[in-house]
Enzyme design. Structure first.
Site, short mmCIF file in Angstrom:
data_model
loop_
_atom_site.label_atom_id
_atom_site.label_comp_id
_atom_site.label_asym_id
_atom_site.label_seq_id
_atom_site.Cartn_x
_atom_site.Cartn_y
_atom_site.Cartn_z
N HIS A 1 3.69 5.61 1.53
CA HIS A 1 2.88 6.43 0.75
C HIS A 1 2.73 7.95 0.94
CE1 HIS A 1 -0.23 5.41 3.69
NE2 HIS A 1 -0.87 6.81 3.38
N ASP B 1 4.96 -0.54 3.86
CA ASP B 1 4.47 0.87 3.88
C ASP B 1 5.03 1.57 5.22
OD1 ASP B 1 3.00 3.12 2.94
OD2 ASP B 1 1.17 2.68 3.79
N GLY C 1 -5.12 12.16 6.16
CA GLY C 1 -4.09 13.09 6.80
C GLY C 1 -3.50 12.44 8.21
N ASN C 2 -4.48 11.43 8.51
CA ASN C 2 -3.82 10.68 9.72
C ASN C 2 -2.72 9.51 9.56
OD1 ASN C 2 -6.91 11.04 11.42
ND2 ASN C 2 -4.89 11.01 12.45
N SER C 3 -2.74 9.33 8.19
CA SER C 3 -1.58 8.33 7.86
C SER C 3 -0.24 8.66 8.30
CB SER C 3 -1.46 8.08 6.22
OG SER C 3 -2.67 7.57 5.76
N GLY D 1 11.32 -20.20 3.77
CA GLY D 1 11.32 -21.15 2.71
C GLY D 1 10.20 -22.29 2.59
N VAL D 2 9.18 -21.48 3.09
CA VAL D 2 7.95 -22.72 3.04
C VAL D 2 6.67 -21.92 2.46
CG1 VAL D 2 8.54 -23.92 5.12
CG2 VAL D 2 7.23 -21.75 5.31
#
Length: 606
Positions: free
Chosen positions: A110, A140, A224-226, A288-289
């Site tokens: 993002h 992300d 801003g830390n992202s 597949g469960v």
């Protein structure tokens, strides 16, 4: 002596009070001042003599010195339409960290989403242009690349033999980044929890998607830390800052910090980053469960196998009991007794109130067969099993009871997730896993929730072999046991899982919709199929056995999606990404058949 010790403090207080009354306010102030001064001197000397805090402060400085050179500030510009036909560029910023000496930088998707221009500022102020290598919207995670040379890659926490970094509740952690554009900042805190899933990763429509297995921290994380690194007390990266609780209700996003920060764990990051660097895209492992948490209700579990209604679930049947011999099975849902509908234990008592202990009762039962993935309704006659509180040797549960309550009847009180459906001819079924198995570990790592299992499996590549430890109840023996299976993972189809085509989905991956091969139509392609040229998307092949077979023949041209004109494959995908492609309806397309007729049909994930 004892009397003096007993009354001594009281006498001192009394004497002090008398002196204060006689001396007046000025003496009181002088006394208070001297007492405060003495306490200050005492505290200063204690701190000078105690090096613990100085050592702790130096350790913090050492962590900053170690980590800061690997942290980067990311600036982006993305287009925004402000008026009809008028576009402007909007700037935003975030953080990231240097992954290797080749110039790969890891950040959140993002942070760089839709960016047309990206710049990276290093710790020494040098700015370098960056380009996107690839990303995975469902986790992300994104990788960008800058010019290599004189870079300091972050040190990554070592994982154990099972591929998991040791992160535990209470661990000291440090978050780095550029909160509110205060670049190369550092904050500290502790791990508040692990394995968190909050639905913060969403698609363009705001619908939760992807896999979450966050580390929860109380270190200050702000806008801003992202994308910045989260490190342990040795300065090794254990995660990446990605979201925060804003304090506005229960919202989690990029708002102001309110004591809860979330970070993607490094054991999820590394496999994604390595795949992006290797190929520019990400493929995820697939078991597949369908699974359920043990605190979910039985009704929630039954909804996965298309049961809707009422009844009592057979939680346990004693072996050699008449009910067992009559064919009543574990998991059967009893919907009626002697033609009387039952929902609760009280309904059961009423239905059996007039039945003698030796009489036969007729049960209407809904039964799911995991071998065929189909359900059927059966009639069962139970001879002589009616007791004061139900049926002898049979334990029944209401649909509002929890799966954990059911498992307690069978002797399981541990942690895990329950397999509530297996897809036919998929990795888990082929390896020997069964319906209602309890998955307790993946590659030696305990599994405590559905998001944790999903994130662990999706962080592995198709073709990898995963060791699954489980607990299985065996009705014939009347008890359960632990078992271990090796499962070779398949490839997860993100379109089938989410109903949405992600931006990084390869254009040739529409098999779930029944389209095996498509292409932007050209006069040459039209001539090959002997049709009149039309702008649109030419269907070259449909999936055999799909709902499109016999409805859209090769050579047909898709000209519209939901009445919006399509001119090429890019238009087609852009429009499909706006809709949920799952049942019941999917998305309507208009196509021109090879005979020139104009038709409509629906594309639905099958």
């Amino acid at each position: 002596m004892r009397r003096f010790n007993s009354y001594g403090p009281s006498l001192i207080v009394l004497g002090t009070a008398i002196v204060i009354l006689l001396a007046g306010p000025s003496a009181v102030w002088r006394l208070t001042y001297e007492q405060t001064r003495a306490r200050i001197i005492q505290a200063s000397e204690a701190l000078d003599d105690n090096p613990i805090l100085q050592q702790l402060s130096q350790a913090y400085r050492d962590i900053a010195t170690l980590v800061e050179p690997s942290v980067v500030h990311i600036s982006t510009e993305r287009p925004m339409t402000v008026r009809l036909g008028e576009r402007r560029y909007v700037g935003s910023s975030g953080s990231g960290w240097i992954y290797d000496e080749a110039g790969h930088v890891v950040t959140n998707y993002h942070v760089i989403q839709d960016a047309q221009r990206i710049e990276v500022q290093l710790h020494n102020g040098i700015i370098r242009a960056a380009e996107v290598v690839g990303y995975d919207q469902s986790t992300d995670i994104a990788v960008i690349k800058i010019e290599p040379g004189r870079l300091f890659p972050a040190l990554i926490a070592k994982t154990d033999d099972n591929g998991a970094a040791a992160v535990k509740q209470g661990d000291l952690v440090f978050a780095f980044g550029s909160p509110f554009d205060f670049r190369f900042s550092m904050s500290s805190g502790v791990v508040s929890g692990i394995g968190r899933s909050v639905g913060v990763i969403r698609d363009e429509r705001g619908v939760p998607m992807g896999y979450e297995n966050f580390i929860q921290v109380d270190a200050a994380i702000n806008p801003g830390n992202s994308g910045g690194p989260l490190t342990n007390a040795r300065g090794r990266v254990i995660g990446m800052n990605t979201a925060i609780a804003t304090g506005r209700g229960s919202r989690l996003d990029e708002g102001q910090f309110a004591g809860i920060g979330l970070a993607i764990p490094i054991d999820m990051i590394e496999p994604v980053v390595e795949q992006i660097i290797d190929s520019g895209s990400v493929q995820k492992g697939f078991l597949g469960v369908s699974v359920r948490d043990l605190q979910d209700t039985i009704a929630m579990e039954l909804s996965l196998i298309d049961f809707s209604g009422y009844g009592l679930t057979v939680g346990r049947v004693d072996v050699n009991n008449p009910a067992f011999e009559a064919g009543l099975e574990l998991g059967d849902v009893i919907t009626a007794i002697n033609d009387q509908q039952v929902r609760t234990q009280r309904d059961l008592d009423r239905a059996t109130a007039g039945v003698g202990s030796g009489e036969t009762v007729e049960l209407a039962v809904w039964r799911y067969d995991p071998r065929t993935d189909r359900a059927e309704r059966v009639q069962i006659s139970l001879p002589g099993v009616v007791a004061a509180n139900g049926f002898r040797g049979v334990w029944l549960l209401e649909l509002d009871d929890h799966i954990a309550d059911w498992l307690a009847l069978l002797g399981f009180t541990g942690r895990g997730v329950r397999i509530s459906r297996l897809e036919l001819d998929k990795p888990a079924r082929r390896a020997g896993l069964r319906y209602r198995d309890i998955v307790t570990q993946i590659n030696g790592v305990p599994v405590r929730s559905v998001p944790q299992l999903r994130s662990k499996i999706s962080s592995m590549r198709p073709g990898e072999v995963v060791q699954v430890k489980l607990w299985r109840y065996e009705p014939e023996r009347g008890h359960g046991r632990e078992m271990v299976f090796d499962v070779e993972l398949g490839r997860l189809d993100m379109v089938r899982m989410t109903g949405v085509i992600p931006p990084d989905q390869p254009d040739n991956s529409l098999a779930g919709l029944g389209l095996a091969r498509i292409a932007t139509n050209t006069p040459e392609l039209s001539a090959r199929y002997g049709t009149r040229y039309l702008a649109g998307v030419l269907v070259e092949e449909v999936v055999k056995g799909s709902s499109l077979e016999g409805r859209i023949e090769p050579g047909s041209v898709i000209v519209a999606v939901m009445d919006r004109m399509v001119t090429d494959v890019d238009d087609f995908f852009d429009l499909l990404r706006r809709y949920d492609l799952r049942r019941p309806r999917g998305v309507r397309v208009t196509f021109v058949a090879t005979d020139g007729s104009r038709n409509t049909t629906y594309l639905v994930i099958e």
